[in-house]
Write a protein that holds these residues in place. Structure first.
Motif, PDB file in Angstrom:
ATOM      1  N   ARG A 181     -42.059 -34.685 -20.042  1.00 14.57           N
ATOM      2  CA  ARG A 181     -42.838 -35.839 -19.700  1.00 14.57           C
ATOM      3  C   ARG A 181     -44.408 -35.544 -19.722  1.00 14.57           C
ATOM      4  NH1 ARG A 181     -39.038 -37.716 -21.291  1.00 14.57           N
ATOM      5  NH2 ARG A 181     -37.612 -39.457 -20.065  1.00 14.57           N
ATOM      6  N   PHE A 182     -45.285 -36.682 -20.190  1.00 24.56           N
ATOM      7  CA  PHE A 182     -46.450 -36.378 -19.810  1.00 24.56           C
ATOM      8  C   PHE A 182     -46.923 -36.342 -18.205  1.00 24.56           C
ATOM      9  CE2 PHE A 182     -46.719 -38.654 -23.949  1.00 24.56           C
ATOM     10  CZ  PHE A 182     -47.273 -37.579 -24.786  1.00 24.56           C
ATOM     11  N   SER A 185     -46.935 -39.916 -17.002  1.00 23.23           N
ATOM     12  CA  SER A 185     -45.921 -40.937 -17.556  1.00 23.23           C
ATOM     13  C   SER A 185     -44.566 -41.307 -16.729  1.00 23.23           C
ATOM     14  CB  SER A 185     -45.269 -40.819 -19.099  1.00 23.23           C
ATOM     15  OG  SER A 185     -44.636 -39.458 -19.129  1.00 23.23           O
ATOM     16  N   PRO A 212     -41.106 -40.907 -23.928  1.00 24.88           N
ATOM     17  CA  PRO A 212     -42.385 -40.918 -23.674  1.00 24.88           C
ATOM     18  C   PRO A 212     -43.076 -41.089 -25.004  1.00 24.88           C
ATOM     19  CG  PRO A 212     -41.572 -39.154 -22.639  1.00 24.88           C
ATOM     20  CD  PRO A 212     -40.282 -39.848 -23.319  1.00 24.88           C
ATOM     21  N   ILE A 213     -42.216 -41.106 -26.234  1.00 27.61           N
ATOM     22  CA  ILE A 213     -42.902 -41.610 -27.493  1.00 27.61           C
ATOM     23  C   ILE A 213     -42.283 -42.761 -28.102  1.00 27.61           C
ATOM     24  CG2 ILE A 213     -43.083 -40.935 -30.076  1.00 27.61           C
ATOM     25  CD1 ILE A 213     -43.122 -37.871 -29.179  1.00 27.61           C
ATOM     26  N   ALA A 216     -43.660 -45.693 -26.064  1.00 32.31           N
ATOM     27  CA  ALA A 216     -45.160 -45.771 -25.752  1.00 32.31           C
ATOM     28  C   ALA A 216     -45.609 -47.193 -26.605  1.00 32.31           C
ATOM     29  CB  ALA A 216     -45.673 -44.559 -26.067  1.00 32.31           C
ATOM     30  N   PRO A 219     -46.729 -45.270 -30.342  1.00 30.72           N
ATOM     31  CA  PRO A 219     -45.865 -44.171 -30.510  1.00 30.72           C
ATOM     32  C   PRO A 219     -46.648 -43.001 -31.220  1.00 30.72           C
ATOM     33  CG  PRO A 219     -44.682 -46.083 -30.715  1.00 30.72           C
ATOM     34  CD  PRO A 219     -46.050 -46.618 -30.673  1.00 30.72           C
ATOM     35  N   ALA A 222     -48.818 -41.397 -29.196  1.00 24.59           N
ATOM     36  CA  ALA A 222     -48.169 -40.240 -27.988  1.00 24.59           C
ATOM     37  C   ALA A 222     -47.510 -39.035 -28.675  1.00 24.59           C
ATOM     38  CB  ALA A 222     -47.053 -41.192 -27.384  1.00 24.59           C
ATOM     39  N   TYR A 223     -47.036 -39.075 -30.061  1.00 27.44           N
ATOM     40  CA  TYR A 223     -46.636 -38.243 -30.503  1.00 27.44           C
ATOM     41  C   TYR A 223     -47.617 -37.013 -30.908  1.00 27.44           C
ATOM     42  CZ  TYR A 223     -45.055 -35.373 -35.006  1.00 27.44           C
ATOM     43  OH  TYR A 223     -44.820 -34.537 -35.781  1.00 27.44           O
ATOM     44  N   ARG A 225     -50.515 -36.766 -29.124  1.00 30.43           N
ATOM     45  CA  ARG A 225     -50.641 -36.212 -27.976  1.00 30.43           C
ATOM     46  C   ARG A 225     -49.600 -34.829 -27.624  1.00 30.43           C
ATOM     47  NH1 ARG A 225     -50.823 -38.741 -22.033  1.00 30.43           N
ATOM     48  NH2 ARG A 225     -51.167 -36.758 -20.783  1.00 30.43           N
ATOM     49  N   CYS A 226     -48.383 -35.035 -27.914  1.00 23.32           N
ATOM     50  CA  CYS A 226     -47.451 -34.041 -27.762  1.00 23.32           C
ATOM     51  C   CYS A 226     -47.628 -32.712 -28.484  1.00 23.32           C
ATOM     52  CB  CYS A 226     -46.151 -34.449 -28.100  1.00 23.32           C
ATOM     53  SG  CYS A 226     -45.182 -35.338 -26.889  1.00 23.32           S
TER      54      CYS A 226
END
Ligand code: C5P
Length: 232
Positions: A181-182, A185, A212-213, A216, A219, A222-223, A225-226
């Motif tokens: 998890r972020f 989030s 989380p993706i 989102a 998405p 979010a991806y 960011r991962c």
């Protein structure tokens, strides 16, 4: 080897899956297909996603007699998945049979990783229902070691276990860790969570990230960011 973000495509239809994957126009994420999607859409979903340029972790967690698992693995290998998994509880004979089934004529094969104890099993249910009386952490480490000795490539484990697995089984033994998890989030139903950045620090090889993706607002952002937190 490794260091990638695997996106858990926990959708119930091909339509929803493609609607989601179509958003990724640049880097095509490594995708995890689970039982729900595979059983509803069949092998064609694997072929389609491969054709679109994604790597695939097929998460079917096989557990049966060695001969049955060997034959099933030969089918999955023919589908050209990149990673698949089995239960370490199936014993060494089942794990070595799985490896035989997966290995293609040219000697190549998908990565094979083991499920140790499901995170839904706790100390109490393990002792009561499957009569394993040892400490659950010892059981997870024992399964990891048995998997390594059988020649598997790694295990699925919680990020909190990744360091101990590497210390016991070696740095090259892959740890594939969900429960990510972020920092900002929702935790959802995950109990033990870690940020992508922390998972990188403790040495996870692959993180598996779903909601989380997939849930989102953006998405792709979010991806990305991962990737920034875990891979770069
Ligand atoms: O949405 P979320 O990020 O929690 O999704 C995590 C994915 O990893 C899901 O597909 C879930 O089934 C899977 N998984 C898990 N914990 C395990 C094994 C697999 O969350 N111990």
């Amino acid at each position: 080897m490794g260091k990638d973000v695997i996106v858990a495509c926990d959708f119930d239809s091909a339509e929803k899956t493609f609607e989601f994957l179509d958003r990724f126009t640049e880097k095509k994420p490594y995708v995890k297909i689970g039982m729900e999607l595979f059983y509803s859409e069949g092998p064609s979903i694997v072929r389609e996603i491969k054709k679109r340029g994604h790597k695939i972790f097929l998460d079917l967690k096989l557990h049966d007699i060695p001969n049955t698992v060997k034959k099933a693995m030969a089918v999955l290998s023919g589908l050209d998945v990149d990673m698949c998994n089995i239960h370490a509880a199936g014993t060494t004979a089942m794990m070595t049979a799985a490896l035989e089934g997966l290995t293609r004529e040219d000697g190549t094969r998908p990565l094979l990783i083991a499920v140790t104890q499901l995170t839904s099993t706790d100390q109490e249910s393990m002792e009561r229902d499957i009569l394993i009386k040892d400490d659950i952490k010892n059981v997870v480490m024992h399964y990891a070691m048995t998997s390594r000795n059988a020649g598997l490539d790694g295990v699925v484990c919680s990020p909190a276990e990744a360091e101990a697995v590497h210390a016991m089984c070696g740095k090259d033994f892959l740890t594939v860790t969900p429960g990510i998890r972020f920092a900002d989030s929702a935790q959802d139903d995950q109990k033990r969570i870690m940020t992508p950045e922390a998972a990188k620090e403790i040495g996870s090889d692959y993180i598996v990230v779903g909601r989380p993706i997939t849930k989102a607002e953006d998405p792709v952002a979010a991806y990305e960011r991962c990737l920034r937190e875990f891979v770069d």
